[in-house]
Design a protein around this motif. Structure first.
Motif, PDB file in Angstrom:
ATOM      1  N   MET A  44       0.873   8.529  -0.075  1.00  0.00           N
ATOM      2  CA  MET A  44       0.730   9.711  -1.080  1.00  0.00           C
ATOM      3  C   MET A  44       1.151  10.805  -0.387  1.00  0.00           C
ATOM      4  SD  MET A  44      -3.195   8.793  -2.666  1.00  0.00           S
ATOM      5  CE  MET A  44      -3.051   9.959  -3.992  1.00  0.00           C
ATOM      6  N   ASP A  45       0.802  11.099   0.971  1.00  0.00           N
ATOM      7  CA  ASP A  45       1.400  12.136   1.712  1.00  0.00           C
ATOM      8  C   ASP A  45       2.861  12.529   1.722  1.00  0.00           C
ATOM      9  OD1 ASP A  45       0.285  14.468   3.309  1.00  0.00           O
ATOM     10  OD2 ASP A  45       1.265  13.627   5.079  1.00  0.00           O
ATOM     11  N   ALA A  46       3.521  11.204   1.481  1.00  0.00           N
ATOM     12  CA  ALA A  46       5.122  11.501   1.463  1.00  0.00           C
ATOM     13  C   ALA A  46       5.478  12.375   0.373  1.00  0.00           C
ATOM     14  CB  ALA A  46       5.827   9.973   1.208  1.00  0.00           C
ATOM     15  N   LEU A  47       4.919  12.612  -0.828  1.00  0.00           N
ATOM     16  CA  LEU A  47       5.216  13.447  -1.549  1.00  0.00           C
ATOM     17  C   LEU A  47       4.509  14.762  -1.740  1.00  0.00           C
ATOM     18  CD1 LEU A  47       6.011  11.048  -4.537  1.00  0.00           C
ATOM     19  CD2 LEU A  47       7.520  11.812  -2.806  1.00  0.00           C
ATOM     20  N   ASP A  48       4.104  15.011  -0.579  1.00  0.00           N
ATOM     21  CA  ASP A  48       3.380  16.406  -0.174  1.00  0.00           C
ATOM     22  C   ASP A  48       4.250  17.632  -0.416  1.00  0.00           C
ATOM     23  OD1 ASP A  48       1.683  18.589   0.131  1.00  0.00           O
ATOM     24  OD2 ASP A  48       0.654  17.839   1.537  1.00  0.00           O
ATOM     25  N   ILE A  49       4.476  18.209  -1.365  1.00  0.00           N
ATOM     26  CA  ILE A  49       5.542  19.437  -1.655  1.00  0.00           C
ATOM     27  C   ILE A  49       5.420  20.354  -0.671  1.00  0.00           C
ATOM     28  CG2 ILE A  49       6.282  20.995  -3.131  1.00  0.00           C
ATOM     29  CD1 ILE A  49       6.967  18.000  -3.887  1.00  0.00           C
ATOM     30  N   GLU A  50       4.231  20.784  -0.103  1.00  0.00           N
ATOM     31  CA  GLU A  50       4.080  21.754   0.830  1.00  0.00           C
ATOM     32  C   GLU A  50       4.860  21.553   2.162  1.00  0.00           C
ATOM     33  OE1 GLU A  50       0.757  22.293   3.480  1.00  0.00           O
ATOM     34  OE2 GLU A  50       0.129  23.878   2.287  1.00  0.00           O
ATOM     35  N   LYS A  51       4.946  20.280   2.746  1.00  0.00           N
ATOM     36  CA  LYS A  51       5.602  19.945   3.813  1.00  0.00           C
ATOM     37  C   LYS A  51       7.030  19.914   3.450  1.00  0.00           C
ATOM     38  CE  LYS A  51       1.850  17.175   5.528  1.00  0.00           C
ATOM     39  NZ  LYS A  51       0.705  17.343   4.437  1.00  0.00           N
ATOM     40  N   TRP A  52       7.222  19.482   2.334  1.00  0.00           N
ATOM     41  CA  TRP A  52       8.803  19.257   2.064  1.00  0.00           C
ATOM     42  C   TRP A  52       9.435  20.588   1.620  1.00  0.00           C
ATOM     43  CZ3 TRP A  52      11.359  15.108   3.560  1.00  0.00           C
ATOM     44  CH2 TRP A  52      10.496  13.795   3.669  1.00  0.00           C
TER      45      TRP A  52
ATOM     46  N   ALA B 155       0.820  -1.327   0.064  1.00  0.00           N
ATOM     47  CA  ALA B 155       0.006   0.060   0.028  1.00  0.00           C
ATOM     48  C   ALA B 155       0.889   1.449   0.093  1.00  0.00           C
ATOM     49  CB  ALA B 155      -1.058   0.115   1.245  1.00  0.00           C
ATOM     50  N   LEU B 156       1.882   1.149   0.705  1.00  0.00           N
ATOM     51  CA  LEU B 156       2.863   2.341   0.662  1.00  0.00           C
ATOM     52  C   LEU B 156       3.572   2.481  -0.444  1.00  0.00           C
ATOM     53  CD1 LEU B 156       4.911   2.074   4.072  1.00  0.00           C
ATOM     54  CD2 LEU B 156       3.355   4.006   3.672  1.00  0.00           C
ATOM     55  N   VAL B 157       3.756   1.618  -1.180  1.00  0.00           N
ATOM     56  CA  VAL B 157       4.514   1.678  -2.458  1.00  0.00           C
ATOM     57  C   VAL B 157       3.639   2.245  -3.540  1.00  0.00           C
ATOM     58  CG1 VAL B 157       5.505   0.684  -4.469  1.00  0.00           C
ATOM     59  CG2 VAL B 157       6.320   0.170  -2.002  1.00  0.00           C
ATOM     60  N   ILE B 158       2.229   1.727  -3.507  1.00  0.00           N
ATOM     61  CA  ILE B 158       1.215   2.202  -4.639  1.00  0.00           C
ATOM     62  C   ILE B 158       0.949   3.466  -4.406  1.00  0.00           C
ATOM     63  CG2 ILE B 158      -1.043   1.981  -5.054  1.00  0.00           C
ATOM     64  CD1 ILE B 158      -0.689  -1.166  -4.803  1.00  0.00           C
ATOM     65  N   GLY B 159       0.784   4.163  -2.815  1.00  0.00           N
ATOM     66  CA  GLY B 159       0.590   5.535  -2.726  1.00  0.00           C
ATOM     67  C   GLY B 159       1.548   6.420  -3.260  1.00  0.00           C
ATOM     68  N   LEU B 160       2.936   5.887  -2.956  1.00  0.00           N
ATOM     69  CA  LEU B 160       4.200   6.917  -3.545  1.00  0.00           C
ATOM     70  C   LEU B 160       4.081   6.795  -4.931  1.00  0.00           C
ATOM     71  CD1 LEU B 160       6.821   5.319  -1.066  1.00  0.00           C
ATOM     72  CD2 LEU B 160       6.335   7.725  -1.348  1.00  0.00           C
ATOM     73  N   SER B 161       3.644   5.810  -5.495  1.00  0.00           N
ATOM     74  CA  SER B 161       3.792   5.396  -7.338  1.00  0.00           C
ATOM     75  C   SER B 161       2.456   6.667  -7.541  1.00  0.00           C
ATOM     76  CB  SER B 161       3.463   4.446  -7.558  1.00  0.00           C
ATOM     77  OG  SER B 161       4.460   3.250  -7.024  1.00  0.00           O
ATOM     78  N   ALA B 162       1.425   6.536  -7.060  1.00  0.00           N
ATOM     79  CA  ALA B 162       0.247   7.354  -7.539  1.00  0.00           C
ATOM     80  C   ALA B 162       0.646   8.601  -7.301  1.00  0.00           C
ATOM     81  CB  ALA B 162      -0.925   6.981  -6.515  1.00  0.00           C
ATOM     82  N   ALA B 163       1.053   9.030  -5.971  1.00  0.00           N
ATOM     83  CA  ALA B 163       1.440  10.412  -5.941  1.00  0.00           C
ATOM     84  C   ALA B 163       2.711  10.930  -6.758  1.00  0.00           C
ATOM     85  CB  ALA B 163       2.096  10.600  -4.245  1.00  0.00           C
TER      86      ALA B 163
END
Length: 538
Positions: free
Chosen positions: A321-329, A53-61
């Motif tokens: 998906m939240d791992a690639l939220d540009i606002e936070k990074w 699920a984490l990998v799919i979320g990262l890929s979708a993001a």
């Protein structure tokens, strides 16, 4: 109207409400993809469904970022309260409802020791270490934030941990990690909520005492409320016995609603809903479940497991998906060295904090074991320490609650903490999750696992030795047993009270003669130690 209802659930569509159904369709499609791919990789030695699920979320993001102009990779955004109100209860209740009682209660003393005292030790180590080390990095956090960090990172991820353990191969280890994980989550949330209630600007002995009493009130009160609601559901279903009208749908609906009622009542009374719904799940599996028809038994077990599974997948997909939220990074990128240092420090504190209680408490637990077969050897201790290093749903939910509003933050310090939490969740779930399976295979090969039949005998026989009749216990022998084996003696006499009174009033195993239960089902839900009458202690 539809949009208002969705917004009321804490869900916001991106970029506009006109896209809500498109985004919902994509998000649900990703959930389906997680389930299908997770099933195909089920036999993998390295991959589990959380990682999938984490990998799919990262890929979708990543695809969303590359193909659109959105700043946020989320298809949907959720209020942090959504996790606690709708998602976490399903996971925790199913954990209590599906608990293997004979393993859980046999190790109850060790589970409570690790889950409560161990969590408090970890909380203290992480909070003090964060205050000492993160303060030097200029994060701009306050005392309440450091204490909240201790509670956030003391919460282990029992969901991810259990996915890499096999209950049949390592039953002792599974019961300890499972029980500690749930009690640990409840303790962490109780601590987190208690921290939010007090003015910590002026710490003194009175504030510390008030914090301790609040913690005890929430813990005891939550447990009692879970018992009361669970018994109430059993009594109602037993008395009206919906099965006479073949009302399986009503039985299932009532069990689901009563389970959720325990959680919302706990939050209403300012208690801990996680602990309440977990205890309610145990009580309902012991009493209520045996008062319904066979069809309802099968339906409820699968319904609760399905809701929990979807909730778990949802959380890990969203975190990915939240791992690639540009606002936070973007805030964290102003000082990338600081962000890396904070993540490294917190991960080190997590590992040290867990080591500070696993080994000492395991030694303490071994000191009261009557049989060496039930002692936690060094390999068991290493495995428990490693398996509990993963962080996930509860940690993320608490971090969002402390440092964001609807997933957003404009404070650099808070942004660093959110990105660090995401980093630790991703790293611990993927790296530690990948290593846990082969580590267990190496430390505890299946051929060397404890034989549960022999361990049941070694547990039951010392308690019953010297008794002429199981149902007739001399007072002198009872006192001797209580002094020598307090936990086993309490369970033994509780079983007599349970059979003589509780099951007659609230139902339970064999209480409904026209709805027989198979031996496999009954061994898990009806008795702490299985269906063998010579060993039945509850």
């Amino acid at each position: 109207m539809v949009f208002g209802a969705i917004a009321g659930l804490g869900v916001t569509a991106l970029p506009g409400s006109d896209q809500v159904f498109v985004n919902l369709t994509l998000f649900v499609t990703l959930l389906c993809g997680c389930i299908v791919i997770g099933h195909l990789l089920e036999e993998s030695r390295w991959i589990n469904e959380s990682i999938t699920a984490l990998v799919i979320g990262l890929s979708a993001a990543g695809i969303t970022r590359l193909t659109t102009n959105r700043k946020s990779p989320h298809l949907l955004e959720f209020d942090e309260q959504l996790f606690f109100v709708y998602v976490i209860p399903a996971i925790i209740f199913n954990a209590g409802f599906q608990v293997k009682m004979k393993h859980f209660f046999r190790n109850l003393g060790t589970i409570v020791l690790f889950g409560v005292l161990g969590t408090l030790i970890s909380f203290g180590v992480i909070s003090f270490g964060a205050w000492l080390l993160l303060g030097k990095l200029g994060t701009g956090l306050e005392l309440r934030d450091y204490l909240a960090i201790g509670a956030i990172f003391s919460a282990t991820d029992s969901v991810c941990t259990l996915q890499v353990l096999d209950q049949d191969e390592t039953p002792l280890l599974y019961s300890l990690v499972f029980g500690e994980g749930v009690v640990n989550d409840a303790t962490s949330v109780v601590l987190f909520n208690a921290i939010q209630k007090f003015d910590l600007s002026n710490i003194n002995s009175r504030v510390a005492l008030s914090l301790t009493l609040t913690f005890l009130y929430r813990f005891v009160g939550s447990t009692l409320l879970g018992v009361v609601v669970g018994l109430l559901s059993a009594y109602i279903i037993k008395k009206i016995y919906l099965g006479r009208r073949k009302s399986t749908d009503r039985e299932v609906a009532l069990m689901i609603l009563m389970a959720y009622l325990s959680y919302v009542m706990a939050e209403l009374f300012d208690l801990n809903g996680i602990l309440t719904v977990f205890v309610c799940g145990i009580v309902m599996s012991h009493y209520t479940w045996h008062n319904v028809t066979d069809n309802s038994k099968v339906t409820t077990r699968h319904a609760f497991a399905t809701m929990s599974f979807i909730a778990e997948t949802f959380i890990f997909l969203y975190v990915g998906m939240d791992a690639l939220d540009i606002e936070k990074w973007r805030f964290a990128s102003h000082s990338p060295g600081k962000s890396v240092a904070v993540s490294g420090v917190l991960l080190a504190l997590v590992m040290v904090g867990r080591a500070c209680f696993v080994i000492p408490l395991a030694i303490l637990s071994n000191s009261w074991k009557q049989s060496k077969d039930h002692e936690l050897g060094f390999k068991h201790q290493v495995t428990i320490w490693w398996a509990g290093l993963m962080r996930g749903a509860v940690s993320m939910a608490l971090a969002y609650n402390q440092f964001t509003r609807f997933g957003h933050t404009q404070l650099p310090g808070n942004a660093v903490m959110i990105t660090s939490t995401i980093t630790i969740v991703l790293f611990s779930t993927v790296v530690f999750g990948l290593i846990t399976k082969p580590l267990i295979r190496y430390l505890l090969p299946p051929s060397k696992d404890i034989n549960m039949n022999s361990s049941e005998l070694s547990l039951g026989l010392p308690l019953l030795n010297g008794l002429e009749h199981e149902g007739d216990v001399p007072r002198t022998s009872s006192l001797t047993m209580l002094l020598k084996r307090p936990a086993q003696t309490i369970i033994y006499f509780w079983s007599k009270f349970d059979d003589a009174f509780m099951r007659r009033v609230f139902g339970g195993r064999d209480s409904m003669p026209d709805t027989p239960v198979s031996s496999n089902e009954g061994s898990d839900h009806g008795s702490l130690f299985g269906s063998n009458p010579s060993l039945r202690l509850v």
